[in-house]
Scaffold this motif. Structure first.
Motif, short mmCIF file in Angstrom:
data_model
loop_
_atom_site.label_atom_id
_atom_site.label_comp_id
_atom_site.label_asym_id
_atom_site.label_seq_id
_atom_site.Cartn_x
_atom_site.Cartn_y
_atom_site.Cartn_z
N VAL A 23 0.85 -1.19 0.00
CA VAL A 23 0.00 0.00 0.00
C VAL A 23 0.89 1.24 0.00
O VAL A 23 1.75 1.41 0.85
CB VAL A 23 -0.95 0.01 1.22
CG1 VAL A 23 -1.78 1.27 1.25
CG2 VAL A 23 -1.84 -1.22 1.20
N GLU A 27 -2.37 6.08 -1.25
CA GLU A 27 -3.59 5.26 -1.24
C GLU A 27 -4.29 5.30 0.12
O GLU A 27 -5.48 5.04 0.21
CB GLU A 27 -3.26 3.79 -1.54
CG GLU A 27 -2.68 3.55 -2.91
CD GLU A 27 -2.27 2.10 -3.09
OE1 GLU A 27 -2.94 1.20 -2.55
OE2 GLU A 27 -1.26 1.86 -3.76
N ILE A 28 -3.57 5.60 1.17
CA ILE A 28 -4.10 5.50 2.52
C ILE A 28 -5.19 6.55 2.75
O ILE A 28 -5.01 7.73 2.43
CB ILE A 28 -2.97 5.66 3.56
CG1 ILE A 28 -1.97 4.51 3.39
CG2 ILE A 28 -3.51 5.69 4.97
CD1 ILE A 28 -0.74 4.61 4.25
N GLU A 35 -9.87 3.04 6.52
CA GLU A 35 -8.58 2.45 6.13
C GLU A 35 -8.44 1.05 6.71
O GLU A 35 -7.96 0.13 6.04
CB GLU A 35 -7.42 3.34 6.58
CG GLU A 35 -6.06 2.80 6.21
CD GLU A 35 -5.82 2.65 4.71
OE1 GLU A 35 -5.00 1.79 4.34
OE2 GLU A 35 -6.46 3.36 3.91
N ARG A 39 -7.97 -2.29 4.49
CA ARG A 39 -6.88 -3.25 4.68
C ARG A 39 -7.42 -4.65 4.90
O ARG A 39 -6.88 -5.62 4.37
CB ARG A 39 -6.02 -2.84 5.88
CG ARG A 39 -5.14 -1.65 5.65
CD ARG A 39 -4.02 -2.00 4.66
NE ARG A 39 -3.18 -0.89 4.41
CZ ARG A 39 -1.97 -0.73 4.93
NH1 ARG A 39 -1.48 -1.62 5.72
NH2 ARG A 39 -1.27 0.33 4.64
N ASP A 56 -3.25 -6.59 -0.99
CA ASP A 56 -2.60 -5.75 0.02
C ASP A 56 -1.09 -5.95 0.01
O ASP A 56 -0.34 -5.05 0.35
CB ASP A 56 -3.17 -6.10 1.41
CG ASP A 56 -2.94 -5.00 2.42
OD1 ASP A 56 -3.13 -3.82 2.06
OD2 ASP A 56 -2.59 -5.31 3.55
N ARG A 71 -11.10 1.26 -1.93
CA ARG A 71 -11.18 2.49 -1.14
C ARG A 71 -12.24 3.46 -1.68
O ARG A 71 -12.96 4.10 -0.91
CB ARG A 71 -9.80 3.15 -1.08
CG ARG A 71 -8.88 2.42 -0.10
CD ARG A 71 -7.43 2.82 -0.25
NE ARG A 71 -6.61 2.26 0.81
CZ ARG A 71 -6.20 1.00 0.87
NH1 ARG A 71 -6.56 0.15 -0.07
NH2 ARG A 71 -5.46 0.58 1.88
#
Length: 158
Positions: A23, A27-28, A35, A39, A56, A71
């Protein structure tokens, strides 16, 4: 000095799993709960390029695209199940690292057991055949044994 080395080793071991994740920082998500869900979902989804690791963990471009898609759908308000269903509809059950047991996936789940049963069958068959071949020569009469010896060129050598 020894204590410093041990501390460095400990830090390396503790931080190594973080380096394994693919990741990227961009992208977070800013929302920690979303988040965490992203994940968790990403850990359940197979990278279609690598096929032996989750999206991931994968550095493949498609895995990145799938992480971003997960996301986006989370931010749009989709539930985890809706996201899984969307990806299964698009890629099939293979995208799930743990596909469900159903009529279309029975061979996937049953193949290891079928291979074990077939292997056991081959071993049993070979063992019985080996016993039968040794038993068949032990039951010869003296005249049959003499004829066999003469055909094999063992005239009186046994």
């Amino acid at each position: 000095m020894m204590m410093l080395r041990r501390l460095a080793l400990l830090l390396t071991l503790l931080l190594a799993p973080l380096a394994a994740m693919a990741v990227e920082p961009d992208e977070i998500l800013s929302d920690a709960k979303l988040e965490a869900r992203a994940r968790a979902l990403s850990a359940e989804l197979r990278c279609m390029v690598c096929q032996n690791e989750s999206i991931d963990e994968s550095h493949a471009d498609l895995a990145r695209d799938l992480r971003l898609l997960v996301r986006e759908r989370l931010q749009a308000g989709d539930s985890d199940e809706q996201i899984r269903a969307f990806l299964v509809q698009r890629y099939g059950d293979f995208i799930l690292l743990k596909p469900p047991f159903k009529l279309t996936t029975w061979l996937l789940w049953g193949a290891p057991f079928l291979v074990l049963i077939a292997g056991a069958g081959v071993i049993i068959f070979a063992a019985r055949r080996g016993r039968a071949s040794t038993a068949s020569t032990d039951g010869l009469s003296e005249s049959e044994r003499a004829k066999l010896d003469s055909l094999l060129g063992k005239d009186g050598l046994s």
